[in-house]
Write a protein that holds these residues in place. Structure first.
Motif, mmCIF file in Angstrom:
data_model
loop_
_atom_site.group_PDB
_atom_site.id
_atom_site.type_symbol
_atom_site.label_atom_id
_atom_site.label_comp_id
_atom_site.label_asym_id
_atom_site.label_seq_id
_atom_site.Cartn_x
_atom_site.Cartn_y
_atom_site.Cartn_z
ATOM 1 N N GLY A 440 0.791 -1.226 0.000
ATOM 2 C CA GLY A 440 0.000 0.000 0.000
ATOM 3 C C GLY A 440 0.817 1.266 0.000
ATOM 4 N N SER A 441 2.141 1.153 0.030
ATOM 5 C CA SER A 441 3.033 2.313 -0.012
ATOM 6 C C SER A 441 4.323 1.895 -0.699
ATOM 7 C CB SER A 441 3.328 2.847 1.392
ATOM 8 O OG SER A 441 3.986 1.858 2.170
ATOM 9 N N SER A 442 5.110 2.878 -1.101
ATOM 10 C CA SER A 442 6.324 2.594 -1.843
ATOM 11 C C SER A 442 7.517 3.302 -1.231
ATOM 12 C CB SER A 442 6.163 3.026 -3.311
ATOM 13 O OG SER A 442 7.384 2.989 -3.995
ATOM 14 N N SER A 443 8.690 2.695 -1.348
ATOM 15 C CA SER A 443 9.927 3.319 -0.867
ATOM 16 C C SER A 443 10.331 4.494 -1.755
ATOM 17 C CB SER A 443 11.053 2.281 -0.830
ATOM 18 O OG SER A 443 11.248 1.694 -2.111
ATOM 19 N N ILE A 444 9.773 4.591 -2.939
ATOM 20 C CA ILE A 444 9.975 5.729 -3.835
ATOM 21 C C ILE A 444 8.644 6.464 -3.935
ATOM 22 C CG2 ILE A 444 10.738 6.454 -6.129
ATOM 23 C CD1 ILE A 444 11.945 3.618 -6.456
ATOM 24 N N ASP A 445 8.639 7.743 -3.622
ATOM 25 C CA ASP A 445 7.378 8.486 -3.612
ATOM 26 C C ASP A 445 6.903 8.718 -5.041
ATOM 27 O OD1 ASP A 445 5.195 10.046 -3.169
ATOM 28 O OD2 ASP A 445 6.262 11.716 -2.235
ATOM 29 N N VAL A 446 5.913 7.947 -5.445
ATOM 30 C CA VAL A 446 5.335 8.083 -6.784
ATOM 31 C C VAL A 446 3.864 8.465 -6.689
ATOM 32 C CG1 VAL A 446 6.950 6.519 -7.921
ATOM 33 C CG2 VAL A 446 4.902 5.582 -6.824
ATOM 34 N N SER A 447 3.453 9.012 -5.561
ATOM 35 C CA SER A 447 2.028 9.277 -5.330
ATOM 36 C C SER A 447 1.448 10.229 -6.375
ATOM 37 C CB SER A 447 1.821 9.844 -3.925
ATOM 38 O OG SER A 447 2.606 11.011 -3.717
ATOM 39 N N ARG A 448 2.241 11.171 -6.869
ATOM 40 C CA ARG A 448 1.716 12.117 -7.857
ATOM 41 C C ARG A 448 1.558 11.495 -9.244
ATOM 42 N NH1 ARG A 448 4.087 17.958 -8.158
ATOM 43 N NH2 ARG A 448 6.038 16.869 -8.686
ATOM 44 N N LEU A 449 2.103 10.282 -9.442
ATOM 45 C CA LEU A 449 1.951 9.601 -10.722
ATOM 46 C C LEU A 449 0.712 8.712 -10.766
ATOM 47 C CD1 LEU A 449 5.647 8.501 -11.467
ATOM 48 C CD2 LEU A 449 4.467 10.600 -12.168
ATOM 49 N N ALA A 450 -0.079 8.703 -9.697
ATOM 50 C CA ALA A 450 -1.258 7.844 -9.633
ATOM 51 C C ALA A 450 -2.244 8.185 -10.751
ATOM 52 C CB ALA A 450 -1.934 7.993 -8.276
ATOM 53 N N PRO A 451 -2.969 7.184 -11.254
ATOM 54 C CA PRO A 451 -3.889 7.418 -12.372
ATOM 55 C C PRO A 451 -4.958 8.463 -12.103
ATOM 56 C CG PRO A 451 -3.507 5.070 -12.086
ATOM 57 C CD PRO A 451 -2.868 5.751 -10.923
ATOM 58 N N GLY A 452 -5.343 8.649 -10.840
ATOM 59 C CA GLY A 452 -6.402 9.592 -10.527
ATOM 60 C C GLY A 452 -6.143 11.004 -11.010
ATOM 61 N N ARG A 453 -4.860 11.373 -11.175
ATOM 62 C CA ARG A 453 -4.551 12.742 -11.610
ATOM 63 C C ARG A 453 -5.032 13.026 -13.029
ATOM 64 N NH1 ARG A 453 0.276 10.330 -13.459
ATOM 65 N NH2 ARG A 453 1.156 11.314 -15.336
ATOM 66 N N LEU A 454 -5.270 11.984 -13.802
ATOM 67 C CA LEU A 454 -5.632 12.164 -15.206
ATOM 68 C C LEU A 454 -7.027 12.725 -15.384
ATOM 69 C CD1 LEU A 454 -4.223 8.766 -16.532
ATOM 70 C CD2 LEU A 454 -3.077 10.990 -16.512
ATOM 71 N N TRP A 455 -7.810 12.740 -14.318
ATOM 72 C CA TRP A 455 -9.172 13.256 -14.390
ATOM 73 C C TRP A 455 -9.358 14.328 -13.323
ATOM 74 C CZ3 TRP A 455 -8.224 7.913 -14.466
ATOM 75 C CH2 TRP A 455 -8.404 7.305 -15.728
ATOM 76 N N GLY A 456 -9.280 15.586 -13.731
ATOM 77 C CA GLY A 456 -9.604 16.681 -12.831
ATOM 78 C C GLY A 456 -8.441 17.322 -12.122
ATOM 79 N N SER A 457 -7.223 16.854 -12.322
ATOM 80 C CA SER A 457 -6.066 17.451 -11.668
ATOM 81 C C SER A 457 -5.230 18.231 -12.678
ATOM 82 C CB SER A 457 -5.187 16.365 -11.023
ATOM 83 O OG SER A 457 -5.908 15.649 -10.043
ATOM 84 N N GLU A 458 -4.332 19.055 -12.146
ATOM 85 C CA GLU A 458 -3.408 19.767 -13.011
ATOM 86 C C GLU A 458 -2.356 18.778 -13.530
ATOM 87 O OE1 GLU A 458 -3.304 22.976 -14.044
ATOM 88 O OE2 GLU A 458 -5.280 23.196 -13.129
ATOM 89 N N PRO A 459 -1.957 18.902 -14.791
ATOM 90 C CA PRO A 459 -0.940 17.997 -15.320
ATOM 91 C C PRO A 459 0.410 18.222 -14.648
ATOM 92 C CG PRO A 459 -1.454 19.716 -16.912
ATOM 93 C CD PRO A 459 -2.458 19.834 -15.804
ATOM 94 N N LEU A 460 1.191 17.151 -14.538
ATOM 95 C CA LEU A 460 2.575 17.230 -14.083
ATOM 96 C C LEU A 460 3.443 17.501 -15.317
ATOM 97 C CD1 LEU A 460 2.842 14.154 -11.672
ATOM 98 C CD2 LEU A 460 2.784 16.561 -11.032
ATOM 99 N N LEU A 461 3.871 18.719 -15.477
ATOM 100 C CA LEU A 461 4.581 19.083 -16.685
ATOM 101 C C LEU A 461 6.081 18.889 -16.505
ATOM 102 C CD1 LEU A 461 2.593 22.287 -17.720
ATOM 103 C CD2 LEU A 461 2.326 19.940 -18.536
ATOM 104 N N GLU A 462 6.664 18.069 -17.368
ATOM 105 C CA GLU A 462 8.091 17.798 -17.379
ATOM 106 C C GLU A 462 8.754 18.639 -18.477
ATOM 107 O OE1 GLU A 462 11.639 17.086 -16.991
ATOM 108 O OE2 GLU A 462 10.526 15.779 -15.641
ATOM 109 N N ALA A 463 9.725 19.460 -18.083
ATOM 110 C CA ALA A 463 10.361 20.346 -19.060
ATOM 111 C C ALA A 463 11.332 19.603 -19.960
ATOM 112 C CB ALA A 463 11.086 21.479 -18.327
ATOM 113 N N ALA A 464 11.932 18.542 -19.450
ATOM 114 C CA ALA A 464 12.996 17.847 -20.195
ATOM 115 C C ALA A 464 12.454 16.638 -20.937
ATOM 116 C CB ALA A 464 14.122 17.436 -19.244
ATOM 117 N N ILE A 465 11.464 16.858 -21.779
ATOM 118 C CA ILE A 465 10.931 15.794 -22.631
ATOM 119 C C ILE A 465 11.707 15.792 -23.947
ATOM 120 C CG2 ILE A 465 8.950 15.065 -23.991
ATOM 121 C CD1 ILE A 465 8.615 14.381 -21.114
ATOM 122 N N VAL A 466 12.189 14.645 -24.352
ATOM 123 C CA VAL A 466 12.969 14.533 -25.586
ATOM 124 C C VAL A 466 12.113 13.843 -26.643
ATOM 125 C CG1 VAL A 466 15.031 13.567 -26.628
ATOM 126 C CG2 VAL A 466 15.118 14.448 -24.293
#
Length: 466
Positions: A440-466
């Motif tokens: 139910g938890s991870s040693s690496i904090d990935v909570s902001r990558l959860a699928p729920g953000r895809l509906w109704g949340s602000e996008p996580l914008l990555e500047a270094a996209i190649v």
């Protein structure tokens, strides 16, 4: 695959190694099934499983490995990985450029790649199989070099500040310092550059995929050739105690190769890790849900990207990093014989057709080559040797990974949408997903990558996209 697709350069050796590996797994006799020989008889999946992983790319196999490694062995969890293409001829993993970096602008991406780099450095401590040769990823530790114009300088510098706070060894270079270190670069429109000193470079993608697969299978993971086509649900309408508006998968239907036959597999958890087809998988598998149970589409879709290999005997030398130009073009060395590999993403509004893997050679001549020749004058006389196309599992919402439980399907995990950096983050992402499932938890904090953000949340914008 398209008739224009090249088979030399990087792709040829990869598929040759893959063919040799698969050939070595074919049975010489009708003996007992060996878990390290997944193609023997193409065995159907078991009728029951604890976890079904839909997708046998590097993310799916990383998750399966970590699940078996982290579980309490007394439980004997039955894990099944279903992959529709055992040759991996169109797999994003095998067709990628193979880079790993920590130069991102989001802490989640930096941490995932840092943890993965540590794993890759010590890979034989994790993935070596007894009586097998040591794993050689053919890692080239030449670093990444990001160039920024005046317009992008502040963003690059802010990214480096965050990277250093996260423990990344990276330096900023002025145009004069850049020219002194890499004399072959034209610096006239470069304001600043960032250069990774550790844990960055490139490696052989197939070696990592095969290492995860073989180790996971040696731990008891089942490998099945087939395609997950549909889910059969328990829903809140007919299951006591289940929250309204949610559904739970009872079993998955697996279509067997070269057949219309489907094998039902009852399971406790489904992991959607089908790469570029993850969104399509969930759309088709849940198409029968209606009313309050109807699912919003998952914004993960295939995007086609080209990779070109060229020869330039007077090009940059062995110290050449993986260079990301101000224009978005990129390249790295490919071996030691004056060969290079590179490309760029298409301009906005010019996404190529994903219905095939044909290569647009005009795209190199019109878009990629002028940018390369401007940045590296020696490339004005390069000669293209080969090319191929592959798929990104593109997250149209914010181009970052989607990792965690589905918000509407109670026992479905999503592991995809990494938009080009899934290979390098696979060791850490697989571990994080397995920990979430088990604990139910991870040693690496990935909570902001959860699928729920895809509906109704602000996008996580990555500047270094190649």
């Amino acid at each position: 695959m398209g008739g224009k697709r090249g088979w030399g350069g990087e792709l040829g050796p990869r598929l040759s190694r893959l063919g040799q590996t698969l050939k070595g797994q074919l049975p010489e006799s009708e003996g007992a099934w060996d878990p390290l020989r997944p193609l023997q008889h193409n065995p159907p999946p078991p009728e029951q499983a604890d976890v079904v992983v839909a997708g046998g790319g590097v993310l799916g196999w990383s998750f399966a490995y970590w699940l078996k490694t982290l579980e309490n062995r007394r439980h004997g969890m039955r894990v099944v990985v279903v992959e529709r293409d055992p040759t991996y001829s169109q797999a994003s993993t095998v067709l990628s450029a193979g880079g790993i970096r920590q130069q991102f602008s989001l802490p989640e991406n930096i941490r995932l790649s840092l943890h993965s780099a540590t794993f890759l450095r010590t890979i034989n401590e994790h993935l070596w199989v007894p009586n097998e040769p040591p794993i050689d990823l053919q890692f080239q530790p030449s670093g990444y070099l990001f160039l920024a114009s005046e317009r992008g300088a502040a963003t690059l510098e802010a990214g480096v500040k965050l990277q250093r706070e996260e423990g990344v060894k990276v330096v900023l270079l002025s145009p004069a310092q850049l020219k002194a270190k890499f004399p072959w670069i034209n610096t006239e429109d470069v304001a600043v550059a960032s250069y990774g000193l550790e844990n960055e470079g490139w490696f052989d993608p197939w070696s990592l995929l095969n290492a995860f697969r073989r180790k996971a299978m040696s731990l008891g993971v089942y490998s099945c050739v087939g395609e997950v086509t549909s889910f059969v649900m328990d829903t809140a309408d007919n299951t006591p105690g289940m929250a309204q508006g949610f559904a739970r998968v009872k079993y998955v239907n697996v279509r067997l190769p070269d057949s219309l036959e489907k094998q039902p597999v009852s399971c406790a958890v489904v992991v959607a890790a089908a790469g570029a087809w993850t969104g399509k998988l969930l759309d088709s598998a849940t198409a029968g849900l209606r009313g309050s149970l109807a699912l919003s589409p998952l914004p993960i879709e295939p995007r086609k990207r080209y990779v070109y290999v060229w020869h330039c005997p007077d090009g940059p030398g062995l110290e050449t990093p993986f260079l990301i130009d101000t224009s978005g073009a990129y390249f790295r060395r490919e071996g030691i014989a004056g060969n290079y590999l590179g490309s760029m993403s298409p301009p906005e509004g010019r996404e190529p057709d994903t219905g095939n893997l044909e290569v647009d050679h005009d795209f190199f001549q019109e878009e990629v080559w002028p940018r390369l020749a401007h940045r590296v004058p020696a490339f004005q006389s390069l000669k293209v040797k080969s090319a191929w196309a592959g798929y990104y599992d593109y997250n149209t919402f914010d181009q970052n990974g989607v990792l965690g439980p589905h918000p509407q399907l109670q026992n479905v995990f999503v592991l995809g949408g990494f938009s080009g950096h899934g290979l390098q983050q696979a060791p850490a992402a697989g571990k994080a997903a397995a920990e979430l499932l088990l604990h139910g938890s991870s040693s690496i904090d990935v909570s902001r990558l959860a699928p729920g953000r895809l509906w109704g949340s602000e996008p996580l914008l990555e500047a270094a996209i190649v």
